[in-house]
Enzyme design. Structure first.
Site, PDB file in Angstrom:
ATOM      1  N   HIS A 216       0.751  -1.187   0.092  1.00  0.00           N
ATOM      2  CA  HIS A 216      -0.043  -0.100  -0.106  1.00  0.00           C
ATOM      3  C   HIS A 216       0.898   1.268  -0.079  1.00  0.00           C
ATOM      4  O   HIS A 216       2.108   1.218   0.699  1.00  0.00           O
ATOM      5  CB  HIS A 216      -0.733  -0.139   1.251  1.00  0.00           C
ATOM      6  CG  HIS A 216      -1.976   1.141   1.391  1.00  0.00           C
ATOM      7  ND1 HIS A 216      -1.795   2.443   1.697  1.00  0.00           N
ATOM      8  CD2 HIS A 216      -3.241   0.879   1.285  1.00  0.00           C
ATOM      9  CE1 HIS A 216      -2.785   2.892   1.870  1.00  0.00           C
ATOM     10  NE2 HIS A 216      -3.822   2.224   1.282  1.00  0.00           N
ATOM     11  N   ASP A 293       3.199  -4.257   8.167  1.00  0.00           N
ATOM     12  CA  ASP A 293       1.735  -3.595   7.934  1.00  0.00           C
ATOM     13  C   ASP A 293       0.725  -4.765   8.018  1.00  0.00           C
ATOM     14  O   ASP A 293       0.487  -5.460   7.293  1.00  0.00           O
ATOM     15  CB  ASP A 293       1.787  -3.122   6.504  1.00  0.00           C
ATOM     16  CG  ASP A 293       0.455  -2.422   6.181  1.00  0.00           C
ATOM     17  OD1 ASP A 293      -0.442  -2.622   6.910  1.00  0.00           O
ATOM     18  OD2 ASP A 293       0.271  -1.870   5.067  1.00  0.00           O
ATOM     19  N   GLN A 296      -4.296  -5.239   6.794  1.00  0.00           N
ATOM     20  CA  GLN A 296      -5.229  -6.365   5.928  1.00  0.00           C
ATOM     21  C   GLN A 296      -5.339  -7.767   6.677  1.00  0.00           C
ATOM     22  O   GLN A 296      -5.734  -8.554   6.026  1.00  0.00           O
ATOM     23  CB  GLN A 296      -4.977  -6.190   4.737  1.00  0.00           C
ATOM     24  CG  GLN A 296      -5.308  -4.863   3.937  1.00  0.00           C
ATOM     25  CD  GLN A 296      -6.564  -4.437   3.877  1.00  0.00           C
ATOM     26  OE1 GLN A 296      -7.447  -5.226   3.765  1.00  0.00           O
ATOM     27  NE2 GLN A 296      -6.537  -3.130   3.847  1.00  0.00           N
ATOM     28  N   LYS A 319     -10.595  -1.279  10.358  1.00  0.00           N
ATOM     29  CA  LYS A 319     -10.490  -2.549   9.609  1.00  0.00           C
ATOM     30  C   LYS A 319     -10.672  -3.683  10.103  1.00  0.00           C
ATOM     31  O   LYS A 319     -10.569  -4.934   9.572  1.00  0.00           O
ATOM     32  CB  LYS A 319      -9.067  -2.470   8.682  1.00  0.00           C
ATOM     33  CG  LYS A 319      -9.250  -1.241   7.816  1.00  0.00           C
ATOM     34  CD  LYS A 319      -8.043  -1.205   6.747  1.00  0.00           C
ATOM     35  CE  LYS A 319      -8.057   0.153   5.899  1.00  0.00           C
ATOM     36  NZ  LYS A 319      -7.119   0.074   4.860  1.00  0.00           N
ATOM     37  N   CYS A 457      -4.704   2.546  -3.867  1.00  0.00           N
ATOM     38  CA  CYS A 457      -3.584   2.646  -2.926  1.00  0.00           C
ATOM     39  C   CYS A 457      -2.471   1.893  -3.272  1.00  0.00           C
ATOM     40  O   CYS A 457      -1.478   1.618  -2.484  1.00  0.00           O
ATOM     41  CB  CYS A 457      -3.711   3.318  -1.690  1.00  0.00           C
ATOM     42  SG  CYS A 457      -4.922   4.573  -1.322  1.00  0.00           S
TER      43      CYS A 457
END
Length: 498
Positions: A216, A293, A296, A319, A457
């Site tokens: 991202h 990261d 997700q 999220k 993104c």
């Protein structure tokens, strides 16, 4: 292979293995039965907002508290310590998980453009369960105060709620201590904090920072800015044409000058699950720091930062069914203690004089000013809700949905799925020949289906596949097979219209 098995060290090889085909058929039958017998949403639209969503009156008291005011309920027990479970029993199995969970999310009770809302934009943000909405509401109604450094009752209660949330996050991630948890606005701010603070502490001219082609923009741009400030060099781990990370390139790209390796655990655009442990081992073999990261991944399968051996791990509350504007940075204690502050101001100091300032201990050193206190309360409620449902159950449920989604999309003429990674979680991207992604998304919206269209993104990754934009449906725990089948039927109608 389950996404979590690919993303972390293997568990006991004798543990139970689910049959995806058998499970898919069971879920399909349960979904059809529940659809036939389920409550109609027509009448719910005629009721006032507060009655539709199980609230006693406009002030938002829960229907379970019919005889008590919010203050009386709070005085019996702090609301943030109450169970963040479902109304009724826990979901018994993955065969009905999505159908049952849907009832816990007020936003999903509405109709959009005359159709039942099907939320397939979970990679952008998730809907919020009623327990999260209620706990944020009750914080503002009974405990609203700034935290720390005050002698009055509401400040004490607000502080307890905030620090309780930190402990919940620590347990959720497998952190050894709540002090290793820093509250931030979201994943983007967490990565920027690392780039500024760890960058100032550890990066000099000529050093190398490694990212992957899957990232991202939030895990690319902060490192580019650090390279501009420091003279470091950004290098990229490539993906193959299926969308898998090129593990054969790990030791060619990661080398003696590598100081930071920043990697997503799940690609937000195409759903690739990255074997973070392999990346972590390669990075640590040359003494580099690993930044994961987790925006997700946190909502889709169990995460243990100790197993991943991540030096830093970041995710966003919105999220994982929590509020917007609240997120988490986990860091190893020795690193956080040696890193300089990022923002200066209140809360992050020990002593201030005009000559010099000394800083607070972690995590306060990185939490300047007033944080999103109510957001932390809501985040804790969301994580407790997810754990009550069961992260392994969610993973199995979404795996079945993903398999059915891929089968459904593959059968639609003119539709092409972008990438075919070995292990996928959360998201799928596709294009339809002759239709711009925005037009496809608008067509779906007219039928009550929310998906994302655009570059997500992730422009460098889409360029790898020769694309500027795609359509991206993404899954959450409240989705069911009927959602996937409705999506497929709507796309087939669009294709036939051409």
């Amino acid at each position: 292979m389950a996404a979590s098995d690919y993303a972390r060290p293997p568990k006991n090889p004798d543990s139970e293995i689910w049959s995806a085909a058998a499970l898919s058929e069971a879920v399909r039958r349960a979904g059809k039965e529940a659809t036939k017998a389920g409550p109609s949403t027509e009448r719910s639209q005629e009721l006032p907002y507060f009655q539709r969503y199980g609230i006693e009156n406009e002030r938002g008291w829960e229907s379970s508290d019919r005889t008590s005011s919010p203050l009386e309920v709070q005085q019996r027990q702090p609301y943030f310590l109450e169970s963040s479970s479902l109304r009724g029993e826990a979901h018994p199995s993955t065969t009905s998980l999505g159908i049952q969970a849907r009832r816990d999310f007020p936003a999903l009770a509405q109709r959009v453009n005359g159709h039942r809302l099907i939320w397939l934009d979970n990679a952008a943000t998730t809907q919020k369960p009623r327990v999260v909405i209620n706990k944020v509401h009750r914080f503002y109604e009974t405990d609203n105060s700034n935290i720390h450094r005050a002698a009055h009752t509401l400040a004490a209660r607000a502080t307890d709620a905030y620090e309780h949330a930190r402990s919940v996050v620590a347990r959720f991630l497998g952190s050894q201590s709540p002090e290793q948890i820093v509250f931030v606005r979201g994943t983007t701010e967490a990565i920027n904090l690392i780039a500024h603070s760890a960058g100032q502490r550890f990066i000099t001219e000529g050093d190398e920072i490694v990212v992957t082609e899957l990232e991202h923009h939030s895990n690319i741009v902060p490192w580019q800015l650090l390279c501009e400030r420091s003279g470091a060099v950004l290098k990229v781990l490539p993906v193959d044409d299926r969308g898998n990370l090129r593990l054969d390139a790990l030791y060619r790209v990661i080398g003696g000058r590598t100081k930071i390796v920043a990697v997503t655990q799940v690609a937000n655009s195409i759903g690739t699950v990255v074997p973070v442990c392999a990346v972590s081992a390669a990075a640590h073999s040359v003494g580099a720091l690993v930044v994961v990261d987790g925006a997700q991944s946190a909502a889709h399968f169990p995460v243990d930062v100790t197993e991943l051996d991540a030096d830093f791990y970041a995710f966003s509350g919105h999220k994982v069914y929590g509020p917007t504007g609240i997120g988490v940075l986990y860091g190893k204690r020795n690193l956080l203690e040696t890193m300089p502050p990022w923002h200066g101001g209140g809360s992050m100091i020990n002593q201030v004089t005009f000559e010099r300032t000394t800083y607070a201990q972690i995590p306060a050193k990185f939490e300047a000013g007033t944080g999103h206190i109510a957001g932390a309360v809501g985040l804790a409620a969301a994580l407790e809700y997810v754990d009550h449902v069961g992260r392994s159950a969610i993973e199995r449920h979404e795996h079945v949905l993903m398999e059915h989604l891929l089968e459904t999309l593959e059968a639609i003429p003119l539709l092409r799925i972008v990438a075919n990674p070995d292990v996928r979680a959360g998201s799928v991207s596709f294009v339809v020949d002759g239709f711009e992604p925005a037009r496809v998304a608008a067509h779906l919206d007219r039928h009550g289906i929310a998906v994302r269209a655009g570059h997500h993104c992730a422009q460098p990754l889409l360029r790898h596949f020769g694309l500027v934009a795609t359509v991206r449906p993404s899954l959450g725990l409240y989705n069911c097979l009927e959602d996937v089948e409705t999506l497929g039927a709507c796309l087939r109608r669009l294709v036939r219209s051409s």
